[in-house]
Design an enzyme around this catalytic site. Structure first.
Site, PDB file in Angstrom:
ATOM      1  CB  SER A 249      -0.924   0.002   1.214  1.00  0.00           C
ATOM      2  OG  SER A 249      -0.239   0.449   2.362  1.00  0.00           O
ATOM      3  CG  HIS A 250       0.458   4.512  -1.989  1.00  0.00           C
ATOM      4  ND1 HIS A 250       0.051   5.397  -2.956  1.00  0.00           N
ATOM      5  CD2 HIS A 250       1.042   3.486  -2.653  1.00  0.00           C
ATOM      6  CE1 HIS A 250       0.366   4.917  -4.167  1.00  0.00           C
ATOM      7  NE2 HIS A 250       0.963   3.758  -4.004  1.00  0.00           N
TER       8      HIS A 250
END
Ligand SMILES: *[C@@H]1O[C@H](CO)[C@@H](O)[C@H](O)[C@H]1NC(C)=O
Ligand SMILES: *[C@@H]1O[C@H](CO)[C@@H](O)[C@H](O)[C@H]1NC(C)=O
Ligand SMILES: *[C@@H]1O[C@H](CO)[C@@H](O)[C@H](O)[C@H]1NC(C)=O
Ligand SMILES: *[C@@H]1O[C@H](CO)[C@@H](O)[C@H](O)[C@H]1NC(C)=O
Ligand SMILES: *[C@@H]1O[C@H](CO)[C@@H](O)[C@H](O)[C@H]1NC(C)=O
Ligand SMILES: *[C@@H]1O[C@H](CO)[C@@H](O)[C@H](O)[C@H]1NC(C)=O
Ligand SMILES: *[C@@H]1O[C@H](CO)[C@@H](O)[C@H](O)[C@H]1NC(C)=O
Ligand SMILES: *[C@@H]1O[C@H](CO)[C@@H](O)[C@H](O)[C@H]1NC(C)=O
Length: 412
Positions: A249-250
Site C-alpha cells: 500500500s501507500h
C-alpha cells in the site's frame, strides 16, 4: 387407454389442488423469508436486492452461500434502518464500463463515483461472503484513459451505527471503502484484495477513506492493495485503526489536507495501533498542502504506535509542503497546522529507496508543526546504506528519539 389417461390426469389434478391447498395457509413469515432470501435471477439482481433492503418485513436479507448476485445497475440503499445484510455468497458488480460511467453515483469530493450507497441507521453487513468489483476491466481501461471514473466498491453514505464485518472485498475498481458523513461505524475482519492480473496496476485502490465522519473503527483486517491502506480525509474525527496487515500500500495516511482554497479540513483524535506494513511506499504519514491559493486546516492529536514495517520506502513521514516547492513553501507556508502528534514504537525495515533515511519530518516554516513526539523509532535501512538516518525541517521535536534528528529548525 383413453380412460386410463383421463384417470391419470384427474389424479394429477387432485394432487396439484391438494398441494396448492397445503401451500396457501403458509404464514406471512414464510413468504417474507423467501422474499428476504435472494437468488440469482440470471439477469440484473439489483432490483430484488433493493426491494428486500427497503422491505421492513425483511429484518435480515440473506444472500445464501453459493449464490452470486449480479449487480448491473446502481444500488441506492440509503435511509434504511434495522437491517442485517447476511452476505454468505457473493455480490458481484458487472464491468459494463459504459453503464457505470453514465450512471454511477458521483461525489464532488475528489471526483469520486460509487456503485452502491449504503446508509441509514443500525445496519449490519456480514456473513462470510464476498463483494466483488470486477476491477480488472477497470484497471485496464484506466491504463488506456486516465479520465475513466472508476466506482468505489462500498460507500457508507450518511450511515449511523453500522457494522461491516467478516467479509472479503475483492477486485475493487478504485477505492474499496468510502465512509462519507458516517457516525459510529465499525469494520472488523475484512479481507481486501485489489490486485491486477495484467501489466496494468490496480491504482487508487485505497482500503478505506474516511470523510466528514466521526467515531469510526477499523480493526483486525488484512489488506493487499495499491494505494493508501487507510486514509483520513477532511473531517475524520475520533478514529481507531487497530491490528491491520497492509501489503503493497501507500501506508496509513492523514490527508492530503488543506488542498482546496476556502475549505477548512480537520482531522482530530486518531489512534493507529498494531499495524503490520509491508512492501509499501509509506508507513505512518501526514501530508498537508502549502503554497498559494490552497485551503487551511488542523491535524491534532494523532498517534501512530506499534507499527512493524517491512520493506517500506518512507516508514515515518510528515510533509507539510505537500506538492509544493521549497521556495513556495517558504513563501506561502501551509495553513494546515499540525499539533500533538506521536510516532511511538515503530520498528522493522525500510526498502532503501530513500537510502539510509527511515524518517522524514518536514514542516513549513513559522512553527506550524508543534508538539511532535518521537519515541522508539527503530526502523533500519538495508545494511548497504549503513546506519539509519533521520531527516527533518522546521519542526520542534520532543521524545526519546528527538536527538536522532539533530537540529530541525531550518530546511535541509
Ligand atoms: C437515493 O434515494 C433516496 C430515497 O429515495 C433519495 O432521496 C436520494 O436522492 C437518492 N440518492 C441518489 C444519490 O440518487
Ligand atoms: C473472518 O471472516 C472470514 C470471512 O472472510 C470468516 O471465515 C472468519 O470466520 C471470520 N473470523 C472471525 C473471527 O469471525
Ligand atoms: C462509537 O461507536 C461505537 C460503535 O458503534 C459505540 O459503541 C460507541 O458508543 C460510540 N461512541 C460514542 C462516543 O458515540
Ligand atoms: C488481528 O487480526 C487478524 C486478522 O487479520 C486476526 O486473525 C487476529 O485474531 C487479530 N488479533 C487480535 C489480537 O485481535
Ligand atoms: C504483497 O505486495 C507485494 C508488492 O505489491 C506483492 O509482490 C506480493 O505478492 C504481495 N503479497 C501477498 C501475500 O499478496
Ligand atoms: C470541517 O468541519 C468544520 C467544523 O469543524 C467546518 O467548518 C468545515 O467546513 C468542515 N470541512 C469540510 C471539508 O467538511
Ligand atoms: C486524543 O485521541 C485519542 C484517540 O486516539 C483519545 O482517546 C483522546 O481522548 C484524545 N485526547 C484529547 C485530549 O482529546
Ligand atoms: C511495539 O509494537 C509491537 C507491535 O505492535 C508490539 O508487539 C509491542 O508490544 C510494542 N512494544 C511496546 C513496548 O509497546
Amino acid at each position: 387407454m383413453g380412460f386410463i389417461l383421463q384417470k391419470a390426469t384427474l389424479l394429477t389434478y387432485v394432487l396439484t389442488v391438494v398441494a396448492y391447498a397445503a401451500s396457501v395457509p403458509a404464514s406471512l413469515e414464510d413468504r417474507a423469508t423467501s422474499a428476504c432470501t435472494l437468488t440469482a435471477s440470471g439477469s440484473d439482481d439489483a432490483p430484488a436486492f433493493l426491494s428486500a433492503a427497503a422491505d421492513s418485513s425483511c429484518p435480515t436479507v440473506t444472500i445464501p452461500s453459493g449464490t452470486t448476485l449480479s449487480i448491473q445497475s446502481k444500488l441506492n440503499m440509503t435511509g434504511i434502518s434495522n437491517k442485517h445484510i447476511d452476505l454468505q455468497g457473493t455480490i458481484k458488480f458487472n464491468d459494463d464500463i459504459d453503464y457505470w460511467t453514465d450512471n454511477a453515483f458521483t461525489f464532488s469530493f475528489q471526483d469520486q463515483a460509487a456503485f452502491w450507497l449504503l446508509g441509514g441507521t443500525n445496519i449490519v453487513l456480514d456473513g462470510g461472503g464476498t463483494l466483488d468489483g470486477s476491477g480488472q476491466a477497470w484497471y485496464d481501461a484506466f491504463a488506456k484513459d486516465d479520465d475513466t471514473v472508476r466506482p468505489i466498491l462500498l460507500t457508507l453514505y450518511q450511515a449511523t451505527d453500522v457494522t461491516v464485518q467478516n467479509i472479503k472485498m475483492i477486485n475493487g475498481p478504485e477505492w474499496i471503502n468510502f465512509v462519507n458523513e458516517g457516525k459510529n461505524v465499525v469494520f472488523r475482519n475484512i479481507t481486501i484484495s485489489a490486485v491486477s492480473t495484467s501489466s496494468h496496476a490496480a491504482k487508487n485502490t485505497d482500503g478505506w477513506d474516511i470523510f466528514r465522519s466521526d467515531n469510526v473503527t477499523i480493526a483486525d483486517s488484512d489488506i493487499n492493495n495499491g494505494d493508501d491502506c487507510v486514509s483520513f480525509k477532511p473531517n475524520a474525527t475520533n478514529i481507531l485503526v487497530s491490528n491491520l496487515s497492509c501489503n503493497g500500500s501507500h501506508g496509513i495516511s492523514v490527508g492530503s489536507l488543506g488542498q482546496y482554497s476556502g475549505e477548512y479540513d480537520l482531522v482530530q483524535n486518531v489512534l493507529a495501533t498494531n499495524i503490520r506494513m509491508s512492501n509499501a511506499e509509506n508507513g505512518a504519514r501526514i501530508k498537508a498542502w502549502a503554497g498559494k491559493n490552497v485551503g487551511s486546516g488542523l491535524v491534532k492529536n494523532i498517534t501512530f504506535e506499534g507499527f512493524v514495517e517491512s520493506n517500506v520506502d518512507s516508514p515515518v513521514v510528515i510533509d507539510q509542503c505537500y506538492e509544493t516547492s521549497d521556495s513556495d513553501c517558504a513563501k506561502y507556508p501551509s495553513n494546515t497546522y499540525i499539533q500533538d502528534i506521536w510516532f511511538t514504537n515503530i520498528s522493522g525495515t525500510s526498502s532503501g529507496k530513500e537510502k539510509a533515511v527511515v524518517a522524514s519530518l518536514s514542516c513549513s516554516p513559522d512553527g506550524r508543526c508543534s508538539n511532535i513526539n518521537v519515541n522508539g523509532i527503530t526502523v533500519t535501512p538495508p545494511s548497504k546504506y549503513g546506519d539509519a538516518s533521520f531527516d527533518c525541517a522546521n519542526v520542534d521535536l520532543t521524545g526519546d528519539d528527538a536527538s536522532l534528528f539533530g537540529t530541525c529548525t531550518t530546511s535541509d
